[in-house]
Design an enzyme around this catalytic site. Structure first.
Site, PDB file in Angstrom:
ATOM      1  N   ASP A 172      -6.780   7.789  -9.976  1.00  0.00           N
ATOM      2  CA  ASP A 172      -5.738   7.117 -10.434  1.00  0.00           C
ATOM      3  C   ASP A 172      -6.053   6.570 -11.871  1.00  0.00           C
ATOM      4  O   ASP A 172      -5.895   5.288 -12.103  1.00  0.00           O
ATOM      5  CB  ASP A 172      -5.283   6.122  -9.474  1.00  0.00           C
ATOM      6  CG  ASP A 172      -3.966   5.446  -9.704  1.00  0.00           C
ATOM      7  OD1 ASP A 172      -3.102   6.001 -10.280  1.00  0.00           O
ATOM      8  OD2 ASP A 172      -3.714   4.170  -9.235  1.00  0.00           O
ATOM      9  N   ASP A 194     -10.834  -0.064  -9.476  1.00  0.00           N
ATOM     10  CA  ASP A 194     -10.082   0.560  -8.610  1.00  0.00           C
ATOM     11  C   ASP A 194     -10.084   1.882  -8.225  1.00  0.00           C
ATOM     12  O   ASP A 194      -9.193   2.750  -8.621  1.00  0.00           O
ATOM     13  CB  ASP A 194      -8.366   0.138  -8.804  1.00  0.00           C
ATOM     14  CG  ASP A 194      -7.595   0.150  -7.736  1.00  0.00           C
ATOM     15  OD1 ASP A 194      -8.121   0.339  -6.646  1.00  0.00           O
ATOM     16  OD2 ASP A 194      -6.457  -0.024  -7.884  1.00  0.00           O
TER      17      ASP A 194
END
Length: 332
Positions: free
Chosen positions: A207, A224
Site C-alpha cells: 500500500d 504501515d
C-alpha cells in the site's frame, strides 16, 4: 451484514481509552495519560504519551482480519528490513514478543516517527524513494511469505464484485450495469496479466502511496505494512505516479533511476499498471462494504452506497477499461 463476534474477538466499540492505556501497562509501558487517536479506519491507532521517554504509537488490529501468524509474518519482514538499515518502523518487542493481547484485542507498539508528505514533483525525491523501494524489494525477493496472501484477480477483483452483489450494496436499478462493466473490467485485467506474462511475485509493502511515506531532512521512511502481501514489484511503484501521461512517464523514469541501483525492474510489469489500478478500485468499494457495520465508517463515508456513488464507480470502471487498452507507460 453484522459479523458475529465471540468474547475472544470483541469489536472496536469496547476499545475505550482506559482499555488502550491498560493494555500498555500490561506490557510494561506506562503512559502519562495523554492519548491521541491517529487517522486510521482499518485498525485503531493511537499516539500515547509516556511517563518516561518519547511518545509511542500503539496499533490495535481489526478483529478477524489477519491471523496471528500473518501479523507476525509482517512484523518479521519489517524487522528484516530494519536490520538492513532500510528506513522502516518495526514493532517493539517485549519479552521477545511483538504481538500482544489484552481483553481480546491484539495490539503492537511502535516508536513514533514523524515526517511530512514527500514532494513527488521533485525528481531527486522520486529517485531517493526509488532507491529505498528497490532495497525493500531486494529483501522481499529473498523468500516468499508463507501465510500472507497473493495480490491477484480473484482476491482483489472477483471476490469483491461477488461480495457487493451478494449483500445488495448496489442499487437494484444499477446492478445490471455494474455486472456488465465489472465483467468487462476483469476481462481487461486478465489481458493485462496475459500481456505481462509470467512476472515474479515478491513480498511487497502493498500500500505504498504517499500517505505511507514520511519525509524528513534525512530522507524517507516507510510506515504501515499492514497490507503487505505477495505481488509484482510494480504494485509498490504505480501509486506514486500522478497527473497526465507525460507527468507519469517522467515520474516513473525518476523512480526507476534510483530503484535499479538495487533491484532489477522487469519492464513487462508496466503492462500491469492499469490492471492493478482497476483491482484496487474494485477492492476499495468492497472494503467499505465489509466494514459498514463499523460506526466509524458510516461517519467517515456517508456517501457510500448512494446511487450517485455507484454511478461514479460504473463510470470509473468504464474509463479503466479504455485505459487498459492503451499502450503501457514507458520510462524516458
Amino acid at each position: 451484514m453484522a459479523r458475529m463476534m465471540t468474547p475472544a474477538t470483541p469489536d472496536f466499540s469496547s476499545l475505550t481509552p482506559d482499555t488502550v492505556l491498560d493494555a500498555l501497562d500490561v506490557v510494561g509501558m506506562h503512559s502519562d495519560g495523554r492519548l491521541l487517536a491517529l487517522n486510521s479506519y482499518e485498525n485503531r491507532v493511537y499516539q500515547i504519551g509516556m511517563e518516561e521517554g518519547p511518545p509511542l504509537v500503539v496499533k490495535f488490529y481489526r478483529p478477524e482480519r489477519w491471523s496471528d501468524a500473518a501479523i507476525l509474518e509482517e512484523h518479521a519482514f519489517v524487522e528484516e528490513l530494519a536490520q538492513r538499515e532500510i528506513p522502516v518502523v518495526p514493532a517493539l518487542e517485549t519479552d521477545g514478543k511483538s504481538l500482544h493481547i489484552f481483553q481480546g484485542f491484539r495490539f503492537a507498539v511502535f516508536p513514533r516517527r514523524g515526517g511530512r508528505a514527500p514532494e513527488l514533483d521533485d525528481p531527486a525525491v522520486l529517485e531517493w524513494l526509488g532507491r529505498f523501494i528497490g532495497r525493500i524489494h531486494a529483501v522481499g525477493a529473498i523468500q516468499p511469505y508463507a501465510v500472507r496472501p497473493q495480490l491477484d484477480l480473484a482476491s482483489f477483483g472477483e471476490e469483491p464484485r461477488d461480495y457487493l452483489l451478494a449483500h445488495d450494496f448496489i442499487p437494484l436499478e444499477l446492478q445490471a450495469a455494474y455486472v456488465s462493466v465489472a465483467a468487462q473490467a476483469l476481462e481487461g485485467v486478465r489481458h493485462c496479466f496475459a500481456r505481462a506474462g509470467n512476472v515474479n511475485s515478491i513480498r511487497l509493502h502493498g500500500d505504498c502511496h504517499c500517505g505511507n511515506v514520511l519525509w524528513t531532512d534525512a530522507g524517507p521512511h516507510f510506515v504501515d505494512f499492514d497490507d503487505s502481501r505477495m505481488g509484482p514489484a510494480i504494485q509498490d511503484l504505480w501509486m506514486l505516479l500522478s497527473g497526465e501521461r507525460e507527468d507519469r512517464v517522467r515520474q516513473l523514469s525518476d523512480l526507476l533511476a534510483g530503484y535499479e541501483d538495487f533491484f532489477e525492474f522487469d519492464p513487462r510489469e508496466l503492462h500491469l499498471v492499469e490492471g492493478l489500478r482497476t483491482l484496487r478500485l474494485m477492492h476499495y468499494s468492497a472494503w467499505l462494504a465489509k466494514r459498514w457495520d463499523d460506526p466509524a465508517f458510516k461517519l467517515a463515508f456517508p456517501w457510500f452506497g448512494s446511487q450517485r456513488y455507484w454511478q461514479d464507480r460504473i463510470l470509473e470502471l468504464r474509463e479503466q477499461i479504455a485505459l487498459m487498452d492503451e499502450p503501457p507507460l514507458w520510462p524516458a
